[in-house]
Each structure stands twice: as C-alpha cells, then as structure tokens.
Design an enzyme around this catalytic site. Structure first.
Site, PDB file in Angstrom:
ATOM      1  CD  GLU A   4      -2.029  -2.200   1.290  1.00  0.00           C
ATOM      2  OE1 GLU A   4      -0.905  -2.602   1.642  1.00  0.00           O
ATOM      3  OE2 GLU A   4      -2.992  -2.958   1.104  1.00  0.00           O
ATOM      4  CG  HIS A  39     -10.947  -6.598   7.658  1.00  0.00           C
ATOM      5  ND1 HIS A  39     -10.057  -7.405   8.301  1.00  0.00           N
ATOM      6  CD2 HIS A  39     -10.632  -6.661   6.344  1.00  0.00           C
ATOM      7  CE1 HIS A  39      -9.228  -7.940   7.419  1.00  0.00           C
ATOM      8  NE2 HIS A  39      -9.551  -7.513   6.221  1.00  0.00           N
TER       9      HIS A  39
END
Lengths: 307, 424
Positions: free
Chosen positions: A43, A112
């Site tokens: 990322e 998450h």
C-alpha cells in the site's frame, strides 16, 4: 475513464478480479491492464506511485481494498499527497483520488472495521468526502477525479448493495457541499455515510412522535460546508451529530468545534454528538451493535435536545 | 583511476578501510561474470550477480583502455569537472552560510559524493526525472536548477525554487523535472516509481512517444534506505512492470551514526537486484568516469524498455550526516582513505594526464564556479522573505479545498483570505 485517458486505477485486485467490492468490474477488459493496474500488496509504495504518477500528469484513482489498509500508506498520504504541493512551492499538483470501503460492517473484526476519516482529517492539503447513496457516489467520484486536489473518498462496506435510479448522463456534485436530506424545524441532525440510514430509521419514529428533524448529510468531511450547516442551525437552534467514527478526535469533535466557533449565538442547547465508542470493534454481533450509534439512541438524543 | 575500466564492477577490497564492522565477511572482487567462491559459511549463499557494466566495459572499453585513450571527450570531461566543482563549492558555501546564521534546520551536505550525482545526471535529458532525498542540493544543481534558486530556497526566501516553503530537504523543480527532495528516507522511491510508471503510460496508453525512447527516472537514496520496506516494494514493482527507472544507491557506509555493516544482514546491496530479477551492479562511486559508464548502460536499458537496474555506488561523505552531526564515530583512517580518493582531484589528474585540458583552463572553471556561488549568495541575501500572505497560497492546488464559509461563499473568494488562518 472514457473521457480522459490520463485517468487510471491502481490497487489490489482492481483489474482481473474487478475489485473486492466489484467497484471496478469490467474496467480492465475495457481499458487494459496498465490503466487498471493490479498491484502487489504494498500500500505505501503503490500509493506513493500514484503520487509520482499524478505529479507527472496522470490522474490516478488509488483503491484501498479496505480503507483500513491505507494505514500502511499513511506516510505517503500525509507527507506526499497532502504536503507536496506546498513544499514544492506550488510546482507540482497531486490530483489523486484515494478511495475504498471502510466503516463497520457485519462482524468483520476490529481491523476490517476502521474509520480512517478521523485519522486523516488533520493532514493539511487533503480533502475528504464520504458518499452515501448511489446518486452521490457517482457525482462525488466524478468530482473527486476532476479535482486538482488530492481527495480521499470514503465508501462504506454496507452500502454497496443500495439500489437507486440515477441519471445516465454526466453529473458532477460539489465536493465542498453538504446534502439536505430532509428539511425540518426542530433540530439539525448532521450525519454522513452509513449513519445517514440509522438517522433515517430514527426519523420514522421521530415523525410519529411529532418531531420535525432537519437531516443533513454533510458529505464533505473536510472542509465542512458551514453555509448549509449554519443556515440550518440558525433555523432550528439545536444540533445533533451522528457519526460512525470514534468519539475521540473524530469528525464530530471537529464539527462541534467549528459550530461553536461560528454559530454559538444561535444555539439553544448544547451540541450532542453520537459517535462510536472508543473500543476496537468487537467480532460478536451484540457487542458490535453496541459500538455504533443505533436508531433508538438517536431518537432518545433528539428527545433530550428538544426538551 | 585505472585505465582498465572494467574494474568499475569491483569492490574495494580491504575491509580494514571501513570502520565499525569488525565481523563483516570478506568481500570478493567481482570479475567479468561470476563471483569467485568464498571460504566458509558464505559459500552456500553465493549467487552470480549480473554485472552489466563489466560485460559492457570488458567488451568496449578494454580495447580503448589498452590503447591509452581517454574514455570521454574534452567537452564531456570539462562538463563533468565543472558540475562536480559546482557541487563542492556550493556545499562548502552552505556550511559557511549555516554557521553565519543564514540557513537553518537540518542541512545535509554532499561533499565527496559528487561523482555519483554528476556521473548519472549529466547523461539525462530535460524530460528525464530525478528523485532524491534530503541530501538533494547537488542533485538539484546537476539537473540544472540554478544555484541562486537553490541558495535562496536554503535562505528561506520567496525567490527560492520552492518559494521558501520547502527548504533544504525539499528541493523541487518542475521545469527541470526534479521531483523532490524528501525528508523521510525511502518515501521518494515510490514517487520515482510513479514517475517511471507515468513515462511508460505516456508511451503505451497515451501513445506519446519520443524517438529517444522512454523518459527515464533516477531514484537516489542511501545505504540506510536499503533496509526499508519501500525500497523492496518498489524493486518488485519496477521489475514486474519493467518501468524505466534506475535505482541508484549512494552507499556512503553510514546512516548518521549507524554503520551499514551493523545495520544490514547482507551488506552487498547490489545483490538485491537479481533477487527481484533485475541486474545489480556495484561501481566505485568516487570515480566519476566509472559511474558514468555504468550509468550510461543502465539509463539506456531503461530507455529501451528493458526495465530497471540497481546500481550500488560505493561513495563517502566527507562531512557529517548533517551540519548538526559531530561526526565522532567514523575513524580517521577511513576518512583519510576516502579523502585520498576525492573524485574532483582524481578527475583533474585524469584530465591533465590525457591532455584534455590545461591547468589554467581548469582554474578558470573553478573561478567561474566561485563567481556563480558568490552571486547565488548575494542574490539570496538580497531576496525578500516570503510575505505573510504566502502562508495559505499553496496548501491546495484548487483553493476551493478550504471550503465554503458561513456566508455561502468559498473562503478563497475573499481576496484577504490568504492573510487569515486556514481554519476549515
């Protein structure tokens, strides 16, 4: 992407897989593997790649497969996205869009279920918007891509299944404006993203009880649309903020500050803010429900404010 | 400087010359293609490193070298000499100005490493990009940013290349394609990878092709960065997509006070290239002509679309990490070893030896540079400080990002806005 060949997408599984939530479905077939780039799991580096490409004239849309993963890209988002236009003395712009699904889902577990809007809000040079309906998702996405500023577009994991009839033709919404969802007289409810729907659920109960709430989806998390918000407060004199991010340092905290600074004289009651609790989102369903603001709490809050 | 330039791909042999790593394994000399086997436990880990330069140089230059011909033309030699002298004199002036209170903060000087900047950047076109770190003054100068713009930036003046907003560690120049100046190590490498991606994109998607080939991006960074995740992530992506980028490691053996040998499990950085599928080359970074030969090959590879190269330049900084570093850990014998290999002195000797120019011609170049740097200081001194109104001007490329105020107008529509605060 059809209108402007410099618009490209990069992220994990955006290409052949069509995106983990199918947002980019079919695009790789249409535009090829370079314009819809499947990246390795890196990322920080691929977000930085997006910055470099934007500096050199492209308009990349970087996807965080889950917004939470962008914590790994914080270095690039803060230092390079946010600051580079400034430290270069205005020589380079970073017309990047960073988007992805975030928020509390259905028992996805703590990592998450994160809400990064509060973490990113201090970064100077960044704009943040949150979409909540198919209509504003299309309009805000188009606006974000067209913007010369780096824009973080927050989508929500639970809202991808919404269905709505939207115009086929081009329309671009304003990144800096809030959306009037329901005009009213008694109280201003400011919300965004998924909490809009909890507010709408609460609205049904409230209307039955004789209340007339004005509901505004603020959409622009940074900067705040103080015009729409201010006009509402001048009318109702009472404010309830309903948000999904954590109480501490959240969007609500900043919004409360901004309202006090600008509209103190118009308030007849303390500003109330319903946020998520400062806990890692639990896996268990009952505990997860207790973490976020629920419609019943919203009803109770309105009743309290309107006393 | 040896005439047989295929020694460009050799390691400096004596480990004793480096301080701080008593238990470092003995380093082999790399010949044409394969490494000689080493004693002991290292043997099982040995892999052949692709040594691009040695293949090229063994072929082309050995013949030239044998004939006693210089490897550069007179013009090239003088260009290179002038650029290195500019880098050295400029940095020396920075030290003076810092101690006189004209520049502030963290200032990282490049003295001793000039061969790397000059050796690579003088081969680039205007359209090629350079990405650097906080030790970026000389990369800026080599890329063509005027000395006065860099000096004014260092003085924090409005006439600086970044309007005084970036400072020593954030040199940018759009006309010269200098994409920064980054304070955190490693964070420029993805930006460089993105610039290379954009070059490939322009060629393949936008169909904007140049007859020379792809625009090349050079990413400069140090030995410390080579233990950072972003380095490895970008090696992978650059090779995966065959991006036109050259990763240039300026291995000066020290990351502030941390010796490279104490920080790195396998200190031979060039070997990490083949682990990702790209050639890894080691070159004597104190010898500008060797660096230039390797750079030529790596840049041309990238231009042809063959992908990235990892080049490890063994170099040394004559000063401390920054002007705040007392530089107490590096041993005197290491410092004097590298001082004796000063790239500028070495090139001067080479130029005289091969009759490429006379002493007095070189002296006049030095005088010219002295004048340029003096003028840069005068310009910076005379330049104005940024006015208060400049504070908010470049926060957003589109100032609508400051939002809509209570009166319904965009904050930026108020002409007095930039003198105010950035509250949103």
């Amino acid at each position: 992407m059809k209108l402007d060949p410099t618009v490209c997408v990069l992220g994990e599984d955006v290409g052949h897989y069509g995106g983990s939530y199918k947002v980019t479905k079919g695009l790789a077939e249409m535009f090829g593997d370079l314009r819809v780039l499947d990246t390795p799991i890196a990322e920080n580096s691929f977000t930085g790649m997006g910055v470099g490409a934007a500096m050199k004239g492209l308009r990349p849309v970087v996807e965080g497969m889950n917004m939470g993963f962008l914590l790994l890209a914080y270095n690039q988002i803060s230092n390079n996205c946010g600051m580079l236009h400034y430290t270069s003395g205005g020589q380079f712009k970073v017309p990047l869009v960073i988007r992805g699904p975030g928020g509390v889902g259905r028992q996805l577990g703590a990592e998450h279920s994160q809400r990064l809007e509060s973490y990113f809000q201090s970064i100077p040079g960044l704009q943040m918007v949150a979409c909540s309906t198919p209509y504003n998702a299309k309009g805000l996405m188009k606006a974000a891509i067209r913007s010369e500023n780096p824009v973080v577009l927050f989508e929500h994991v639970l809202l991808y299944n919404l269905k709505e009839k939207i115009p086929n033709e081009e329309y671009v919404l304003c990144l800096e404006e809030a959306e009037m969802v329901r005009p009213g007289e008694h109280v201003t409810i400011l919300t965004y993203s998924r909490m809009r729907y909890h507010v709408l659920q609460a609205e049904k109960t409230l209307v039955n009880k004789g209340y007339d709430p004005e509901i505004i989806d603020i959409r622009s998390l940074k900067p705040f649309d103080l015009h729409t918000i201010g006009n509402s407060i001048k009318k109702t004199h009472r404010v309830l903020i309903v948000e999904e991010c954590m109480r501490t340092g959240g969007i609500g905290a900043s919004l409360r500050s901004a309202i006090i600074d600008n509209f103190w004289d118009y308030l007849d009651a303390p500003i109330m803010c319903l946020s998520s609790q400062d806990v890692p989102t639990p896996y268990a369903g009952t505990l997860e429900d207790a973490t976020v603001a629920q419609p019943a709490q919203i009803v109770a809050a309105v009743e309290q404010i309107c006393q | 400087m040896a005439a047989a330039s295929f020694t460009a791909a050799k390691f400096l042999a004596p480990v004793a010359a480096r301080s701080g790593g008593d238990r470092a394994p003995p380093l082999p000399a790399i010949g044409a293609a394969s490494a000689r086997p080493r004693r002991g436990a290292q043997q099982t880990r040995l892999r052949t490193a692709l040594a691009v330069s040695s293949d090229v140089l063994a072929g082309n230059k050995a013949a030239q070298a044998a004939a006693g011909e210089p490897v550069v033309t007179r013009e090239e030699a003088l260009e290179v000499y002038e650029d290195m002298v500019l880098g050295r004199v400029f940095e020396d002036m920075c030290a003076q100005m810092y101690y006189r209170g004209k520049m502030f903060g963290f200032v990282h000087l490049y003295n001793g490493q000039e061969a790397v900047s000059t050796g690579f950047i003088k081969l680039l076109n205007q359209a090629d990009c350079v990405v650097s770190t906080y030790r970026d003054h000389v990369h800026a100068l080599s890329k063509g940013v005027p000395a006065r713009s860099v000096m004014a930036e260092l003085f924090g003046k409005a006439t600086g290349c970044c309007r005084g907003q970036g400072g020593s560690m954030h040199m940018f120049s759009a006309p010269h394609n200098l994409l920064g100046g980054f304070a955190f190590i490693g964070e420029g490498i993805p930006v460089a990878t993105g610039a290379a991606f954009a070059a490939k994109y322009r060629h393949e998607v936008l169909k904007q092709s140049s007859p020379d080939g792809l625009d090349v991006t050079l990413a400069f960074f140090g030995d410390g960065t080579c233990n950072n995740g972003q380095f490895f992530e970008c090696l992978n992506m650059a090779q995966l997509w065959k991006l036109p980028i050259v990763f240039v490691v300026e291995n000066n053996l020290w990351a502030i006070g941390m010796s490279h040998l104490r920080a790195t499990s396998d200190p031979e950085i060039y070997k990490k290239g083949p682990a990702f599928g790209m050639p890894g080359v080691h070159v004597d970074g104190m010898d500008v002509l060797k660096v230039r030969e390797v750079a030529k090959e790596a840049i041309e590879r990238a231009r042809r679309g063959e992908g990235p190269t990892l080049v490890e330049c063994e170099t040394y900084r004559f000063r401390g990490h920054s002007l705040a570093d007392p530089d107490e850990l590096r041993k005197p014998d290491e410092k004097s070893h590298y001082a004796a290999r000063d790239p500028i002195t070495a090139l001067k000797k080479y130029i005289i030896e091969y009759n490429l120019a006379t002493e007095s011609e070189l002296k006049s170049i030095e005088k010219k540079i002295d004048d340029i740097v003096e003028e840069a200081v005068e310009f910076a001194d005379a330049s104005p400080h940024p006015p208060r109104s400049q504070l908010l001007e470049n926060v957003f490329a589109d100032p609508k990002g400051f939002g809509i105020g209570p009166d319904g107008k965009y904050r930026c529509e108020d002409p007095k806005f930039t003198q105010g605060t950035a509250q949103v």
